[in-house]
Design a protein around this motif. Structure first.
Motif, PDB file in Angstrom:
ATOM      1  N   VAL A 194       0.833  -1.199   0.000  1.00 38.19           N
ATOM      2  CA  VAL A 194       0.000   0.000   0.000  1.00 38.19           C
ATOM      3  C   VAL A 194       0.873   1.257   0.000  1.00 38.19           C
ATOM      4  O   VAL A 194       1.735   1.426   0.864  1.00 38.19           O
ATOM      5  CB  VAL A 194      -0.956   0.013   1.213  1.00 38.19           C
ATOM      6  N   ILE A 195       0.629   2.097  -0.994  1.00 35.52           N
ATOM      7  CA  ILE A 195       1.379   3.338  -1.138  1.00 35.52           C
ATOM      8  C   ILE A 195       0.391   4.507  -1.125  1.00 35.52           C
ATOM      9  O   ILE A 195      -0.566   4.526  -1.896  1.00 35.52           O
ATOM     10  CB  ILE A 195       2.195   3.339  -2.447  1.00 35.52           C
ATOM     11  N   ALA A 196       0.637   5.469  -0.237  1.00 29.40           N
ATOM     12  CA  ALA A 196      -0.219   6.652  -0.145  1.00 29.40           C
ATOM     13  C   ALA A 196       0.424   7.813  -0.897  1.00 29.40           C
ATOM     14  O   ALA A 196       1.611   8.091  -0.720  1.00 29.40           O
ATOM     15  CB  ALA A 196      -0.430   7.049   1.310  1.00 29.40           C
ATOM     16  N   LEU A 197      -0.373   8.454  -1.744  1.00 27.91           N
ATOM     17  CA  LEU A 197       0.048   9.684  -2.395  1.00 27.91           C
ATOM     18  C   LEU A 197      -0.688  10.809  -1.684  1.00 27.91           C
ATOM     19  O   LEU A 197      -1.912  10.750  -1.527  1.00 27.91           O
ATOM     20  CB  LEU A 197      -0.302   9.666  -3.883  1.00 27.91           C
ATOM     21  N   THR A 198       0.045  11.806  -1.229  1.00 32.87           N
ATOM     22  CA  THR A 198      -0.567  12.896  -0.476  1.00 32.87           C
ATOM     23  C   THR A 198      -0.214  14.239  -1.099  1.00 32.87           C
ATOM     24  O   THR A 198       0.769  14.361  -1.833  1.00 32.87           O
ATOM     25  CB  THR A 198      -0.096  12.892   0.999  1.00 32.87           C
ATOM     26  N   ALA A 199      -1.024  15.238  -0.802  1.00 31.75           N
ATOM     27  CA  ALA A 199      -0.763  16.604  -1.251  1.00 31.75           C
ATOM     28  C   ALA A 199      -1.478  17.558  -0.306  1.00 31.75           C
ATOM     29  O   ALA A 199      -2.422  17.176   0.388  1.00 31.75           O
ATOM     30  CB  ALA A 199      -1.259  16.800  -2.687  1.00 31.75           C
ATOM     31  N   MET A 200      -1.035  18.784  -0.294  1.00 35.33           N
ATOM     32  CA  MET A 200      -1.629  19.812   0.558  1.00 35.33           C
ATOM     33  C   MET A 200      -3.006  20.219   0.011  1.00 35.33           C
ATOM     34  O   MET A 200      -3.247  20.117  -1.198  1.00 35.33           O
ATOM     35  CB  MET A 200      -0.716  21.035   0.630  1.00 35.33           C
ATOM     36  N   PRO A 201      -3.898  20.716   0.880  1.00 31.62           N
ATOM     37  CA  PRO A 201      -5.239  21.092   0.438  1.00 31.62           C
ATOM     38  C   PRO A 201      -5.280  22.053  -0.758  1.00 31.62           C
ATOM     39  O   PRO A 201      -6.080  21.866  -1.675  1.00 31.62           O
ATOM     40  CB  PRO A 201      -5.857  21.742   1.691  1.00 31.62           C
ATOM     41  N   HIS A 202      -4.420  23.079  -0.768  1.00 34.01           N
ATOM     42  CA  HIS A 202      -4.427  24.025  -1.889  1.00 34.01           C
ATOM     43  C   HIS A 202      -4.002  23.349  -3.198  1.00 34.01           C
ATOM     44  O   HIS A 202      -4.501  23.689  -4.264  1.00 34.01           O
ATOM     45  CB  HIS A 202      -3.549  25.245  -1.580  1.00 34.01           C
ATOM     46  N   THR A 203      -3.092  22.383  -3.104  1.00 32.10           N
ATOM     47  CA  THR A 203      -2.678  21.619  -4.293  1.00 32.10           C
ATOM     48  C   THR A 203      -3.855  20.808  -4.809  1.00 32.10           C
ATOM     49  O   THR A 203      -4.124  20.785  -6.012  1.00 32.10           O
ATOM     50  CB  THR A 203      -1.490  20.688  -3.954  1.00 32.10           C
ATOM     51  N   ILE A 204      -4.577  20.162  -3.901  1.00 32.70           N
ATOM     52  CA  ILE A 204      -5.752  19.364  -4.277  1.00 32.70           C
ATOM     53  C   ILE A 204      -6.802  20.265  -4.923  1.00 32.70           C
ATOM     54  O   ILE A 204      -7.383  19.917  -5.951  1.00 32.70           O
ATOM     55  CB  ILE A 204      -6.343  18.629  -3.045  1.00 32.70           C
ATOM     56  N   LEU A 205      -7.047  21.427  -4.329  1.00 32.14           N
ATOM     57  CA  LEU A 205      -8.028  22.364  -4.877  1.00 32.14           C
ATOM     58  C   LEU A 205      -7.660  22.741  -6.308  1.00 32.14           C
ATOM     59  O   LEU A 205      -8.505  22.713  -7.204  1.00 32.14           O
ATOM     60  CB  LEU A 205      -8.120  23.619  -4.002  1.00 32.14           C
ATOM     61  N   LYS A 206      -6.398  23.040  -6.527  1.00 33.69           N
ATOM     62  CA  LYS A 206      -5.925  23.423  -7.859  1.00 33.69           C
ATOM     63  C   LYS A 206      -6.072  22.256  -8.841  1.00 33.69           C
ATOM     64  O   LYS A 206      -6.535  22.421  -9.957  1.00 33.69           O
ATOM     65  CB  LYS A 206      -4.457  23.876  -7.775  1.00 33.69           C
ATOM     66  N   ARG A 207      -5.697  21.063  -8.407  1.00 33.44           N
ATOM     67  CA  ARG A 207      -5.747  19.894  -9.300  1.00 33.44           C
ATOM     68  C   ARG A 207      -7.168  19.446  -9.624  1.00 33.44           C
ATOM     69  O   ARG A 207      -7.406  18.900 -10.692  1.00 33.44           O
ATOM     70  CB  ARG A 207      -4.979  18.726  -8.677  1.00 33.44           C
ATOM     71  N   THR A 208      -8.087  19.625  -8.694  1.00 30.97           N
ATOM     72  CA  THR A 208      -9.458  19.166  -8.947  1.00 30.97           C
ATOM     73  C   THR A 208     -10.271  20.216  -9.686  1.00 30.97           C
ATOM     74  O   THR A 208     -11.331  19.904 -10.226  1.00 30.97           O
ATOM     75  CB  THR A 208     -10.182  18.759  -7.641  1.00 30.97           C
ATOM     76  N   GLY A 209      -9.781  21.455  -9.732  1.00 28.59           N
ATOM     77  CA  GLY A 209     -10.395  22.506 -10.533  1.00 28.59           C
ATOM     78  C   GLY A 209     -11.905  22.516 -10.503  1.00 28.59           C
ATOM     79  O   GLY A 209     -12.527  22.480  -9.457  1.00 28.59           O
ATOM     80  N   ASN A 210     -12.514  22.529 -11.693  1.00 33.42           N
ATOM     81  CA  ASN A 210     -13.980  22.518 -11.796  1.00 33.42           C
ATOM     82  C   ASN A 210     -14.502  21.098 -11.944  1.00 33.42           C
ATOM     83  O   ASN A 210     -15.495  20.852 -12.604  1.00 33.42           O
ATOM     84  CB  ASN A 210     -14.436  23.376 -12.983  1.00 33.42           C
ATOM     85  N   ASP A 211     -13.803  20.195 -11.338  1.00 35.72           N
ATOM     86  CA  ASP A 211     -14.115  18.781 -11.363  1.00 35.72           C
ATOM     87  C   ASP A 211     -15.536  18.522 -10.884  1.00 35.72           C
ATOM     88  O   ASP A 211     -16.057  19.250 -10.054  1.00 35.72           O
ATOM     89  CB  ASP A 211     -13.108  18.094 -10.419  1.00 35.72           C
ATOM     90  N   LYS A 212     -16.132  17.472 -11.371  1.00 40.48           N
ATOM     91  CA  LYS A 212     -17.524  17.152 -11.007  1.00 40.48           C
ATOM     92  C   LYS A 212     -17.609  16.047  -9.950  1.00 40.48           C
ATOM     93  O   LYS A 212     -18.599  15.357  -9.841  1.00 40.48           O
ATOM     94  CB  LYS A 212     -18.305  16.718 -12.261  1.00 40.48           C
ATOM     95  N   ARG A 213     -16.558  15.851  -9.179  1.00 39.86           N
ATOM     96  CA  ARG A 213     -16.579  14.811  -8.149  1.00 39.86           C
ATOM     97  C   ARG A 213     -17.725  15.076  -7.170  1.00 39.86           C
ATOM     98  O   ARG A 213     -17.911  16.210  -6.739  1.00 39.86           O
ATOM     99  CB  ARG A 213     -15.244  14.771  -7.410  1.00 39.86           C
ATOM    100  N   PRO A 214     -18.467  14.029  -6.806  1.00 38.74           N
ATOM    101  CA  PRO A 214     -19.667  14.224  -5.978  1.00 38.74           C
ATOM    102  C   PRO A 214     -19.442  15.022  -4.697  1.00 38.74           C
ATOM    103  O   PRO A 214     -20.275  15.823  -4.313  1.00 38.74           O
ATOM    104  CB  PRO A 214     -20.111  12.796  -5.652  1.00 38.74           C
TER     105      PRO A 214
END
Length: 172
Positions: free
Chosen positions: A98-118
């Motif tokens: 098991v390998i965890a990939l992590t990122a800071m909240p602002h990075t996640i916000l930028k990467r998910t952009g206008n994403d339609k994730r529920p």
């Protein structure tokens, strides 16, 4: 010896692209649990959440993980919440590193952009960031149980693959 590589982490942490590159490098098949669920149930996840609710989706996710965990030589990219379900993680750990990939909240916000994730849909950027921070706070203790943790804020998916390959050489 365990033959699967299981990627856990928050949405937008880089699991899918890193997983595809890693699978290619290892000569393994790549499986995204969310895609597998959509294919099996012939419904988009956002529609499952909307029509049937999160509980039904989580049941389907567990059933899919139980099937996938039986196979070998695959890189499995999991949905962001899988790590919080102990039964799913036990199943995945039987034959998986098991390998965890992590990122800071602002990075996640930028990467998910206008994403339609529920969990982020129809929210302002401020609301999205608040949701990301709240979910991360709940999930981070589970991500910390991984065999290897990679912070992806300042690395490319190819660099993540190299880190994983070095780790795997030390494990095998």
């Amino acid at each position: 010896m365990k033959s699967n590589i299981v990627l856990i982490g928050f949405m937008g942490s880089g699991k899918s692209i890193t997983g595809k590159l890693l699978a290619y490098r290892l000569g393994y098949s790549f499986v995204d649990t969310d895609t597998a669920i959509e294919q099996e149930y012939k419904t988009k996840i956002k529609d499952m959440f909307a029509k049937e609710g999160e509980a039904i989706f989580r049941q389907r996710e567990t059933a899919t993980i139980q099937k996938l965990a039986q196979k070998s030589h695959q890189v499995i990219s999991t949905g962001g919440g899988v790590a919080t379900k102990e039964t799913d993680m036990q199943e995945l750990r039987k034959n998986g590193i098991v390998i965890a990939l992590t990122a800071m909240p602002h990075t996640i916000l930028k990467r998910t952009g206008n994403d339609k994730r529920p969990l982020l849909a129809k929210k302002s950027n401020e609301e999205r960031l608040k949701t990301i921070i709240e979910l991360m706070a709940k999930r981070t203790p589970f991500y910390k149980k991984a065999d290897l943790i990679i912070k992806t804020d300042d690395t490319t998916p190819l660099q993540n693959v190299e880190i994983i390959m070095k780790y795997l050489k030390g494990v095998k």
